[in-house]
Design an enzyme around this catalytic site. Structure first.
Site, short mmCIF file in Angstrom:
data_model
loop_
_atom_site.label_atom_id
_atom_site.label_comp_id
_atom_site.label_asym_id
_atom_site.label_seq_id
_atom_site.Cartn_x
_atom_site.Cartn_y
_atom_site.Cartn_z
N CYS A 1 10.20 1.20 41.22
CA CYS A 1 9.79 2.56 41.59
C CYS A 1 11.00 3.48 41.71
O CYS A 1 11.69 3.73 40.75
CB CYS A 1 8.95 2.51 42.87
SG CYS A 1 8.12 4.06 43.27
N ALA A 2 11.27 4.00 42.89
CA ALA A 2 12.42 4.88 43.11
C ALA A 2 13.72 4.10 43.28
O ALA A 2 14.81 4.63 43.06
CB ALA A 2 12.18 5.75 44.35
#
Length: 183
Positions: A103-104
């Site tokens: 994800c991030a």
């Protein structure tokens, strides 16, 4: 038995962190959750309160086979700001240790220079933060000792890829079948 450390901060994405833990434990991997705070109590990005297995400051990581960062906000921000963690990641990566982020969280790897001249992916709004990487939209990208993935929707294939790296493709397929996953 393989040992993997999954680092958790307040605001981590529930599914991205716990899917990895769940599937690894099903595979017989010792998946250890580690709080970067001075307490085992963590609150996920969706307000679920939980306890980790360990606290960072009280853990010896010398037996690690892999280090994993889940995404989510503000969890990723806290992981990237935790200097003991970034120091551990840098030292472990320099020795060729396997690191993974979803994800991030691949943005943390980018800031540490891990993605230079590597193929990588992340959550769409973080792709522009993967400095030096050849970005793509594959669900999971393995380039050498670095694995990256896109987000909650890719958490199962991400976890299965990590299992395959540690225990072989046959074990990953066995776990996929046991959870009725059809990738």
């Amino acid at each position: 038995m393989s040992r993997v450390y999954i680092f958790l901060a307040d605001g981590f994405e529930d599914i991205e962190g716990l899917t990895v833990v769940d599937l690894m434990r099903r595979a017989g991997i010792e998946a250890v959750t580690v709080s970067i705070k001075e307490t085992r109590e963590i609150t996920t990005s969706h307000g679920i309160e939980m306890k980790t297995d360990r606290v960072f400051s009280e853990t010896d990581f010398s037996d690690a086979d892999m280090l994993v960062l889940p995404g989510g906000m503000p969890g990723t921000k806290y992981l990237g700001e935790h200097q003991p963690l970034t120091g551990l990641l840098t030292e472990y990566y320099a020795k060729g240790g396997k690191v993974a982020a979803i994800c991030a969280a691949p943005s943390v790897f980018a800031k540490l220079g891990f993605l230079k001249n590597r193929k990588a992916t992340s959550y769409p709004s973080f792709m522009d933060q993967l400095d030096g990487a050849e970005t793509c939209e594959d669900p999971v990208v393995v380039d050498g000792n670095v694995t990256t993935s896109r987000g909650l929707g890719t958490a199962v294939p991400f976890a299965l890829s990590l299992i395959a790296q540690l225990m072989g493709e046959e074990k990953a397929q066995e776990i996929a079948e046991s959870i009725v996953y059809r990738g």
